[in-house]
Design an enzyme around this catalytic site. Structure first.
Site, PDB file in Angstrom:
ATOM      1  N   LYS A 164       0.868  -1.187   0.000  1.00 35.20           N
ATOM      2  CA  LYS A 164       0.000   0.000   0.000  1.00 35.20           C
ATOM      3  C   LYS A 164       0.899   1.229   0.000  1.00 35.20           C
ATOM      4  O   LYS A 164       1.239   1.770   1.050  1.00 35.20           O
ATOM      5  CB  LYS A 164      -0.883  -0.002   1.251  1.00 35.20           C
ATOM      6  CG  LYS A 164      -2.221  -0.674   1.033  1.00 35.20           C
ATOM      7  CD  LYS A 164      -3.118  -0.585   2.244  1.00 35.20           C
ATOM      8  CE  LYS A 164      -3.936   0.677   2.299  1.00 35.20           C
ATOM      9  NZ  LYS A 164      -5.010   0.760   1.303  1.00 35.20           N
TER      10      LYS A 164
HETATM   11  N1  PMP Z   1      -7.152  -2.998  -3.019  1.00 34.26           N
HETATM   12  C1  PMP Z   1      -6.708  -1.748  -2.834  1.00 34.26           C
HETATM   13  C2  PMP Z   1      -6.027  -1.044  -3.947  1.00 34.26           C
HETATM   14  C3  PMP Z   1      -6.890  -1.103  -1.595  1.00 34.26           C
HETATM   15  O1  PMP Z   1      -6.459   0.138  -1.397  1.00 34.26           O
HETATM   16  C4  PMP Z   1      -7.569  -1.795  -0.567  1.00 34.26           C
HETATM   17  C5  PMP Z   1      -7.804  -1.118   0.761  1.00 34.26           C
HETATM   18  N2  PMP Z   1      -6.759  -1.375   1.655  1.00 34.26           N
HETATM   19  C6  PMP Z   1      -8.009  -3.100  -0.809  1.00 34.26           C
HETATM   20  C7  PMP Z   1      -7.780  -3.669  -2.054  1.00 34.26           C
HETATM   21  C8  PMP Z   1      -8.696  -3.907   0.262  1.00 34.26           C
HETATM   22  O2  PMP Z   1      -7.765  -4.301   1.233  1.00 34.26           O
HETATM   23  P1  PMP Z   1      -8.185  -4.523   2.747  1.00 34.26           P
HETATM   24  O3  PMP Z   1      -9.308  -5.489   2.750  1.00 34.26           O
HETATM   25  O4  PMP Z   1      -6.972  -5.065   3.393  1.00 34.26           O
HETATM   26  O5  PMP Z   1      -8.581  -3.189   3.280  1.00 34.26           O
END
Ligand code: PMP
Length: 320
Positions: A164
């Site tokens: 991220k």
């Molecule tokens: N894909 C992206 C690009 C994201 O920014 C997120 C949010 N964190 C997710 C998927 C979903 O991830 P998570 O379930 O860990 O929040």
């Protein structure tokens, strides 16, 4: 320096480099490396209101993903796993939240102005605010109308999709702006080969003839923590789950589609590019997984996978 408007229900304090500072005091210099080159890694975490008090969803996994992102971005963190874990819990406590969204961020500060960060300090902050349903409460119930973006996810060997990283969200912002300008709630991004990747901040699931499908990690997606959780819930219910490539036309063929993410939680998709998904309303598998997810995070049923970390009431009133 003018202070930006606060989020709807902001916290009083932000944890910044090891201390809680007043919200207004958590500022950075305009020559911070992160501002010019997107050199940050971050997390999004939810704390839910449960009958046993506030509880953070999969906190350990989020902290570990932050450390993984920092490792790949070659950012040496001045705080370890336990310190970050505590900083998140204390952010809930110190601000007296019953429920909130937590945003830990690691970024390169002011120093050298070149791309190479030579003497730029690494800063770490954890902010918290009250954030309702990301795509709207109605979205959770009725589903969202989405489009396939004209923007593509970055190909392998460019910006790592599995971390991220702040800079990567410049592209997500372009896709989100395009979608909202054209009247859609969210965008679905394809990878460089034209396979389905994910939303701008959500993973994607599709249901075909009772089987749950989601793109695998090789398709320029983030390994979502909600994604992993929903796959587990599906298995609990005896639903077959498969990680496999999905094409754009499969989105028009499947009976159900939904997004998962910390912010979006479990949000049904009711149309793609103006074409109804299934009957144009959330389908039975989406409903089942959504209900199970919300029952667990809101403490209405037993936390059978030990996903919640309670913020003990006794320490919530910790003085300054
Ligand atoms: N894909 C992206 C690009 C994201 O920014 C997120 C949010 N964190 C997710 C998927 C979903 O991830 P998570 O379930 O860990 O929040």
């Amino acid at each position: 320096m003018p202070i930006p408007p606060p989020p709807p229900s902001r916290a009083e304090y932000i944890w910044f480099d090891g201390d809680f500072v007043p919200w207004e005091a958590a500022q950075v210099h305009v020559l911070s490396h992160v501002l010019h080159y997107g050199s940050s890694v971050f997390e999004g975490i939810r704390c839910y209101r449960t009958p046993g008090g506030p509880a953070v969803f999969r906190l350990r996994e989020h902290v570990l993903r932050l450390l993984f992102s920092a490792k790949v971005a070659r950012m040496d963190l001045p705080f370890g796993e336990d310190a970050l874990f505590d900083a998140c819990l204390n952010s809930v406590r110190r601000n007296g939240f019953e429920s909130c969204y937590l945003r830990p961020i690691v970024f390169r500060g002011a120093g050298s102005m070149g791309v190479l960060p030579v003497d730029n300090p690494i800063h770490v902050a954890v902010a918290a605010w009250d954030w309702g349903a990301y795509l709207g409460k109605e979205a959770i119930e009725q589903g969202v109308d989405v489009m396939v973006s004209s923007w593509r996810k970055m190909p392998p060997g460019t910006l790592p999709a599995l971390i991220k990283m702040g800079g990567a969200y410049a592209m997500a912002t372009l896709a989100k702006l395009e979608a909202t300008r054209l009247g859609f709630s969210e965008a679905i991004l394809l990878d460089f080969e034209g396979r389905v990747a994910e939303g701008t901040g959500e993973n994607l699931f599709a249901v075909l003839d009772g089987k749950l499908m989601t793109p695998n990690l090789g398709h320029s997606i983030l390994g979502g923590i909600t994604r992993r959780s929903v796959m587990q819930l599906a298995r609990d219910h005896g639903i077959e789950v498969s990680e496999e490539p999905l094409t754009r036309d499969m989105l028009y063929m499947v009976q159900e589609i939904f997004f998962t993410g910390t912010a979006a939680e479990v949000t049904p998709v009711r149309s793609v590019d103006g074409l109804a998904v299934g009957k144009g309303k959330p389908g039975p598998i989406t409903r089942k997984l959504q209900a199970d997810f919300f029952d667990i995070v809101n403490g209405r049923v037993a936390d059978r996978h030990e996903w919640l970390t309670c913020v003990p009431a006794a320490t919530r009133a910790t003085p300054a």
